[in-house]
Design an enzyme around this catalytic site. Structure first.
Site, PDB file in Angstrom:
ATOM      1  N   GLU A   1      14.809  43.655  40.239  1.00 60.69           N
ATOM      2  CA  GLU A   1      16.001  44.275  39.645  1.00 60.69           C
ATOM      3  C   GLU A   1      16.943  44.787  40.731  1.00 60.69           C
ATOM      4  O   GLU A   1      16.569  44.887  41.907  1.00 60.69           O
ATOM      5  CB  GLU A   1      15.602  45.416  38.707  1.00 60.69           C
TER       6      GLU A   1
ATOM      7  N   SER B   1      14.643  55.020  26.756  1.00 58.54           N
ATOM      8  CA  SER B   1      15.177  53.887  27.512  1.00 58.54           C
ATOM      9  C   SER B   1      15.071  52.590  26.732  1.00 58.54           C
ATOM     10  O   SER B   1      14.046  52.304  26.092  1.00 58.54           O
ATOM     11  CB  SER B   1      14.431  53.748  28.835  1.00 58.54           C
TER      12      SER B   1
ATOM     13  N   ASP C   1      14.493  49.976  28.033  1.00 59.39           N
ATOM     14  CA  ASP C   1      13.414  49.202  28.669  1.00 59.39           C
ATOM     15  C   ASP C   1      12.229  49.019  27.718  1.00 59.39           C
ATOM     16  O   ASP C   1      11.556  47.987  27.740  1.00 59.39           O
ATOM     17  CB  ASP C   1      12.900  49.913  29.932  1.00 59.39           C
TER      18      ASP C   1
ATOM     19  N   LYS D   1       7.978  57.343  35.578  1.00 61.94           N
ATOM     20  CA  LYS D   1       8.149  58.591  36.322  1.00 61.94           C
ATOM     21  C   LYS D   1       7.809  59.794  35.461  1.00 61.94           C
ATOM     22  O   LYS D   1       8.145  59.817  34.274  1.00 61.94           O
ATOM     23  CB  LYS D   1       9.600  58.715  36.797  1.00 61.94           C
TER      24      LYS D   1
END
Ligand code: PSU
Ligand code: MN
Length: 303
Positions: A24, A139, A141, A158
């Site tokens: 990415e 997110s 994602d 995280k």
């Protein structure tokens, strides 16, 4: 016009069924400070090559969705101010307006899948943010992992996120979460999160087989491979936790919301740890690039 625009070296590798690893670009533009962002991006590509795979960094350059950048293009991206951060929602709009943007995990998965790349290595994925009860900040994602067939190698998520809720959402979405080398789900800078990972596989060949088996079953979506940060580079959870709490409170007080939250938290933690988060980040990304290349090698060996 065909999308994405795949670099000749990547096309040649895919045609010959040689291993390719997608990378990415948001980590380069929004995740790491200059000039380490560029030197690390180069080291990550070199690590993928050293493991016998071809790296394919993804970004939108002047309206073109590119899979595989030249060194000059990577350098330009790393040194440019104000590059957009692109996820599923804004990828096509950036292309349609001739813009330049870095791809997040979600947008990189979209490009990789369209290019025929099965494996993608990064640092950490986005997830459910703390305070989601009021912000609804989850997110994109996570949904991408549920619908796009790419195996994503990350060091977990995280601990700036709500990790137990992130794992719950991944389970609800039917995303396999596979820890490597330990039973616990890793927490990016820290090896431990206190949460057990739903699955564990220590062998890249098993991860590749699981990827293939999902495809054979016609299951949509990818896999999240959670590879812990190397021992020597980790920041133990009990050390980073109070700093995360402080950074998150400061950022909320400044009124930062939406896609600016993750970059702001990463930048503040870099200051609060005197750069230790940067070295942990570098070590874990390189470690993920190595594992990603090994999984890609196993996948091509099965073809
Ligand atoms: N993790 C990092 N550095 C990053 C990111 C994640 O260590 O730069 C980026 C990835 O591109 C990820 C994105 O997809 O942050 C998630 O952003 P958000 O929380 O706004 O979805
Ligand atoms: Mn968000």
């Amino acid at each position: 016009m065909r999308h994405p625009d795949i670099a000749p070296e990547v096309v040649a590798a895919l045609d010959a069924r040689r291993p390719v690893v997608a990378l990415e670009s948001t980590i380069v533009t929004h995740g790491l400070p200059r000039p380490r962002n560029l030197s690390l991006a180069r080291e990550v590509e070199a690590t993928v090559r050293a493991e016998g795979a071809v790296p394919a960094t993804v970004a939108v350059l002047d309206g073109r969705l590119r899979v595989g950048l030249s060194d000059a293009e990577l350098a330009r991206l790393a040194r440019t101010d104000g590059v957009a951060k692109l996820s599923r929602a804004d990828l096509a709009a950036c292309m349609a307006t001739g813009g330049t943007g870095a791809t997040t995990v979600a947008a990189t998965m979209i490009a990789a899948a369209r290019a025929g790349i099965a494996v993608f290595a990064t640092g950490g994925i986005g997830g459910v943010h703390r305070g989601w009860e009021s912000s609804l900040d989850i997110s994109a994602d996570l949904q991408e992992l549920a619908q796009t067939p790419v195996t994503v190698v990350a060091a977990g998520a995280k601990a700036i996120l709500d990790l137990p809720t992130t794992l719950e959402v991944l389970e609800t979405l039917g995303v396999p979460v596979i820890a490597v080398g330990q039973d616990e789900f890793p927490a990016f800078w820290s090896r431990r999160s206190g949460l057990s990972a739903p699955l564990r596989m220590d062998d890249p060949a098993a991860i590749a087989r699981a990827h293939r088996t999902r495809a054979a079953l016609g299951l949509a979506g990818g896999q999240l491979v959670a590879n812990p940060v190397p021992d020597e580079a980790e920041i133990p959870a009990e050390e980073i936790a109070p700093l995360i709490a402080r950074a998150a409170a400061e950022i909320a007080a400044r009124g930062v919301t939406g896609k600016a939250v993750t970059p702001a938290l990463l930048a503040r933690l870099l200051e609060l740890t005197d750069g230790r988060t940067l070295e942990a980040n570098a070590a874990l990304v390189l470690n993920n690039a190595r594992l990603g290349a090994r999984i890609a090698r196993e996948l091509t060996g099965m073809a």
